[in-house]
Design a protein around this motif. Structure first.
Motif, PDB file in Angstrom:
ATOM      1  N   MET A   1      11.549 -33.198   3.943  1.00  0.00           N
ATOM      2  CA  MET A   1      11.342 -33.508   2.542  1.00  0.00           C
ATOM      3  C   MET A   1      12.723 -33.644   1.892  1.00  0.00           C
ATOM      4  O   MET A   1      13.607 -32.836   2.113  1.00  0.00           O
ATOM      5  CB  MET A   1      10.533 -32.387   1.901  1.00  0.00           C
ATOM      6  N   SER A   2      12.893 -34.634   1.090  1.00  0.00           N
ATOM      7  CA  SER A   2      14.207 -34.834   0.466  1.00  0.00           C
ATOM      8  C   SER A   2      14.416 -33.846  -0.684  1.00  0.00           C
ATOM      9  O   SER A   2      13.472 -33.291  -1.241  1.00  0.00           O
ATOM     10  CB  SER A   2      14.337 -36.261  -0.040  1.00  0.00           C
ATOM     11  N   ASP A   3      15.663 -33.631  -1.023  1.00  0.00           N
ATOM     12  CA  ASP A   3      15.999 -32.701  -2.099  1.00  0.00           C
ATOM     13  C   ASP A   3      15.405 -33.129  -3.427  1.00  0.00           C
ATOM     14  O   ASP A   3      14.971 -32.303  -4.223  1.00  0.00           O
ATOM     15  CB  ASP A   3      17.511 -32.583  -2.234  1.00  0.00           C
ATOM     16  N   THR A   4      15.356 -34.411  -3.682  1.00  0.00           N
ATOM     17  CA  THR A   4      14.813 -34.917  -4.945  1.00  0.00           C
ATOM     18  C   THR A   4      13.335 -34.604  -5.078  1.00  0.00           C
ATOM     19  O   THR A   4      12.874 -34.181  -6.139  1.00  0.00           O
ATOM     20  CB  THR A   4      15.034 -36.435  -5.048  1.00  0.00           C
ATOM     21  N   VAL A   5      12.603 -34.791  -3.998  1.00  0.00           N
ATOM     22  CA  VAL A   5      11.169 -34.501  -4.016  1.00  0.00           C
ATOM     23  C   VAL A   5      10.941 -33.007  -4.214  1.00  0.00           C
ATOM     24  O   VAL A   5      10.081 -32.596  -5.002  1.00  0.00           O
ATOM     25  CB  VAL A   5      10.497 -34.998  -2.717  1.00  0.00           C
ATOM     26  N   LEU A   6      11.691 -32.183  -3.510  1.00  0.00           N
ATOM     27  CA  LEU A   6      11.565 -30.732  -3.639  1.00  0.00           C
ATOM     28  C   LEU A   6      11.914 -30.280  -5.054  1.00  0.00           C
ATOM     29  O   LEU A   6      11.200 -29.460  -5.645  1.00  0.00           O
ATOM     30  CB  LEU A   6      12.461 -30.032  -2.628  1.00  0.00           C
ATOM     31  N   ASP A   7      12.987 -30.813  -5.612  1.00  0.00           N
ATOM     32  CA  ASP A   7      13.356 -30.476  -6.991  1.00  0.00           C
ATOM     33  C   ASP A   7      12.257 -30.864  -7.969  1.00  0.00           C
ATOM     34  O   ASP A   7      11.940 -30.117  -8.894  1.00  0.00           O
ATOM     35  CB  ASP A   7      14.657 -31.169  -7.385  1.00  0.00           C
ATOM     36  N   GLY A   8      11.660 -32.035  -7.784  1.00  0.00           N
ATOM     37  CA  GLY A   8      10.576 -32.480  -8.656  1.00  0.00           C
ATOM     38  C   GLY A   8       9.353 -31.595  -8.547  1.00  0.00           C
ATOM     39  O   GLY A   8       8.710 -31.262  -9.556  1.00  0.00           O
ATOM     40  N   ALA A   9       9.014 -31.198  -7.323  1.00  0.00           N
ATOM     41  CA  ALA A   9       7.857 -30.318  -7.125  1.00  0.00           C
ATOM     42  C   ALA A   9       8.090 -28.956  -7.779  1.00  0.00           C
ATOM     43  O   ALA A   9       7.210 -28.434  -8.474  1.00  0.00           O
ATOM     44  CB  ALA A   9       7.579 -30.158  -5.638  1.00  0.00           C
ATOM     45  N   TYR A  10       9.272 -28.373  -7.565  1.00  0.00           N
ATOM     46  CA  TYR A  10       9.585 -27.086  -8.185  1.00  0.00           C
ATOM     47  C   TYR A  10       9.599 -27.192  -9.704  1.00  0.00           C
ATOM     48  O   TYR A  10       9.149 -26.289 -10.402  1.00  0.00           O
ATOM     49  CB  TYR A  10      10.934 -26.563  -7.696  1.00  0.00           C
ATOM     50  N   GLU A  11      10.105 -28.281 -10.232  1.00  0.00           N
ATOM     51  CA  GLU A  11      10.156 -28.453 -11.689  1.00  0.00           C
ATOM     52  C   GLU A  11       8.748 -28.542 -12.280  1.00  0.00           C
ATOM     53  O   GLU A  11       8.470 -27.956 -13.317  1.00  0.00           O
ATOM     54  CB  GLU A  11      10.973 -29.689 -12.046  1.00  0.00           C
ATOM     55  N   ALA A  12       7.863 -29.262 -11.606  1.00  0.00           N
ATOM     56  CA  ALA A  12       6.479 -29.356 -12.089  1.00  0.00           C
ATOM     57  C   ALA A  12       5.793 -27.990 -12.026  1.00  0.00           C
ATOM     58  O   ALA A  12       5.104 -27.592 -12.975  1.00  0.00           O
ATOM     59  CB  ALA A  12       5.693 -30.378 -11.267  1.00  0.00           C
ATOM     60  N   LEU A  13       5.973 -27.271 -10.940  1.00  0.00           N
ATOM     61  CA  LEU A  13       5.378 -25.932 -10.824  1.00  0.00           C
ATOM     62  C   LEU A  13       5.952 -24.992 -11.872  1.00  0.00           C
ATOM     63  O   LEU A  13       5.231 -24.202 -12.485  1.00  0.00           O
ATOM     64  CB  LEU A  13       5.620 -25.365  -9.424  1.00  0.00           C
ATOM     65  N   ARG A  14       7.255 -25.063 -12.097  1.00  0.00           N
ATOM     66  CA  ARG A  14       7.897 -24.213 -13.094  1.00  0.00           C
ATOM     67  C   ARG A  14       7.398 -24.522 -14.494  1.00  0.00           C
ATOM     68  O   ARG A  14       7.057 -23.638 -15.262  1.00  0.00           O
ATOM     69  CB  ARG A  14       9.421 -24.407 -13.042  1.00  0.00           C
ATOM     70  N   LEU A  15       7.331 -25.805 -14.809  1.00  0.00           N
ATOM     71  CA  LEU A  15       6.932 -26.239 -16.142  1.00  0.00           C
ATOM     72  C   LEU A  15       5.534 -25.747 -16.505  1.00  0.00           C
ATOM     73  O   LEU A  15       5.297 -25.285 -17.622  1.00  0.00           O
ATOM     74  CB  LEU A  15       6.993 -27.769 -16.223  1.00  0.00           C
ATOM     75  N   TYR A  16       4.618 -25.819 -15.559  1.00  0.00           N
ATOM     76  CA  TYR A  16       3.234 -25.420 -15.824  1.00  0.00           C
ATOM     77  C   TYR A  16       2.902 -24.017 -15.335  1.00  0.00           C
ATOM     78  O   TYR A  16       1.751 -23.596 -15.387  1.00  0.00           O
ATOM     79  CB  TYR A  16       2.277 -26.451 -15.213  1.00  0.00           C
ATOM     80  N   ARG A  17       3.926 -23.289 -14.861  1.00  0.00           N
ATOM     81  CA  ARG A  17       3.773 -21.906 -14.391  1.00  0.00           C
ATOM     82  C   ARG A  17       2.663 -21.769 -13.356  1.00  0.00           C
ATOM     83  O   ARG A  17       1.794 -20.911 -13.460  1.00  0.00           O
ATOM     84  CB  ARG A  17       3.523 -20.962 -15.562  1.00  0.00           C
ATOM     85  N   HIS A  18       2.717 -22.617 -12.339  1.00  0.00           N
ATOM     86  CA  HIS A  18       1.753 -22.566 -11.250  1.00  0.00           C
ATOM     87  C   HIS A  18       2.367 -21.870 -10.049  1.00  0.00           C
ATOM     88  O   HIS A  18       3.578 -21.833  -9.885  1.00  0.00           O
ATOM     89  CB  HIS A  18       1.320 -23.979 -10.831  1.00  0.00           C
ATOM     90  N   GLY A  19       1.507 -21.366  -9.199  1.00  0.00           N
ATOM     91  CA  GLY A  19       1.964 -20.751  -7.955  1.00  0.00           C
ATOM     92  C   GLY A  19       2.898 -19.590  -8.202  1.00  0.00           C
ATOM     93  O   GLY A  19       2.690 -18.778  -9.105  1.00  0.00           O
ATOM     94  N   ALA A  20       3.939 -19.516  -7.404  1.00  0.00           N
ATOM     95  CA  ALA A  20       4.879 -18.396  -7.498  1.00  0.00           C
ATOM     96  C   ALA A  20       5.614 -18.364  -8.832  1.00  0.00           C
ATOM     97  O   ALA A  20       6.123 -17.320  -9.231  1.00  0.00           O
ATOM     98  CB  ALA A  20       5.881 -18.470  -6.353  1.00  0.00           C
ATOM     99  N   PHE A  21       5.660 -19.475  -9.540  1.00  0.00           N
ATOM    100  CA  PHE A  21       6.369 -19.516 -10.818  1.00  0.00           C
ATOM    101  C   PHE A  21       5.549 -18.907 -11.965  1.00  0.00           C
ATOM    102  O   PHE A  21       5.984 -18.884 -13.102  1.00  0.00           O
ATOM    103  CB  PHE A  21       6.780 -20.945 -11.157  1.00  0.00           C
ATOM    104  N   LEU A  35      13.160 -21.000 -12.679  1.00  0.00           N
ATOM    105  CA  LEU A  35      13.535 -21.128 -11.278  1.00  0.00           C
ATOM    106  C   LEU A  35      14.285 -19.884 -10.824  1.00  0.00           C
ATOM    107  O   LEU A  35      15.011 -19.269 -11.615  1.00  0.00           O
ATOM    108  CB  LEU A  35      14.433 -22.348 -11.077  1.00  0.00           C
ATOM    109  N   CYS A  36      14.123 -19.518  -9.551  1.00  0.00           N
ATOM    110  CA  CYS A  36      14.901 -18.416  -8.983  1.00  0.00           C
ATOM    111  C   CYS A  36      16.374 -18.804  -8.989  1.00  0.00           C
ATOM    112  O   CYS A  36      16.718 -19.987  -8.974  1.00  0.00           O
ATOM    113  CB  CYS A  36      14.449 -18.125  -7.549  1.00  0.00           C
ATOM    114  N   LEU A  37      17.221 -17.819  -8.992  1.00  0.00           N
ATOM    115  CA  LEU A  37      18.660 -18.070  -9.045  1.00  0.00           C
ATOM    116  C   LEU A  37      19.182 -18.742  -7.782  1.00  0.00           C
ATOM    117  O   LEU A  37      20.279 -19.287  -7.787  1.00  0.00           O
ATOM    118  CB  LEU A  37      19.413 -16.768  -9.313  1.00  0.00           C
TER     119      LEU A  37
END
Length: 68
Positions: A1-21, A35-37
């Motif tokens: 998985m590319s870094d851009t895709v991973l960053d986008g997925a984490y940003e969406a999860l963070r924004l909507y507070r889904h999953g571990a976020f 996001l974790c440090l």
């Protein structure tokens, strides 16, 4: 998985507070919705806390609310 895709997925999860976020990280102590440090990963403690918080829930109560 590319870094851009991973960053986008984490940003969406963070924004909507889904999953571990949806929980506070016990390792780096960032609040829920941040996001974790470590930036490119989610701490194992945060994933464990999320699994423990959702243990015993079924899909229906999570989507429709808990029966009264």
């Amino acid at each position: 998985m590319s870094d851009t895709v991973l960053d986008g997925a984490y940003e969406a999860l963070r924004l909507y507070r889904h999953g571990a976020f949806s929980v506070v990280c016990p390792t780096c102590h960032v609040p829920a919705g941040e996001l974790c440090l470590t930036r490119r990963s989610v701490h194992a403690g945060r994933r464990r806390a999320h699994r423990e918080s959702t243990q015993g829930h079924t899909l229906l109560p999570l989507l429709a609310g808990r029966p009264r």
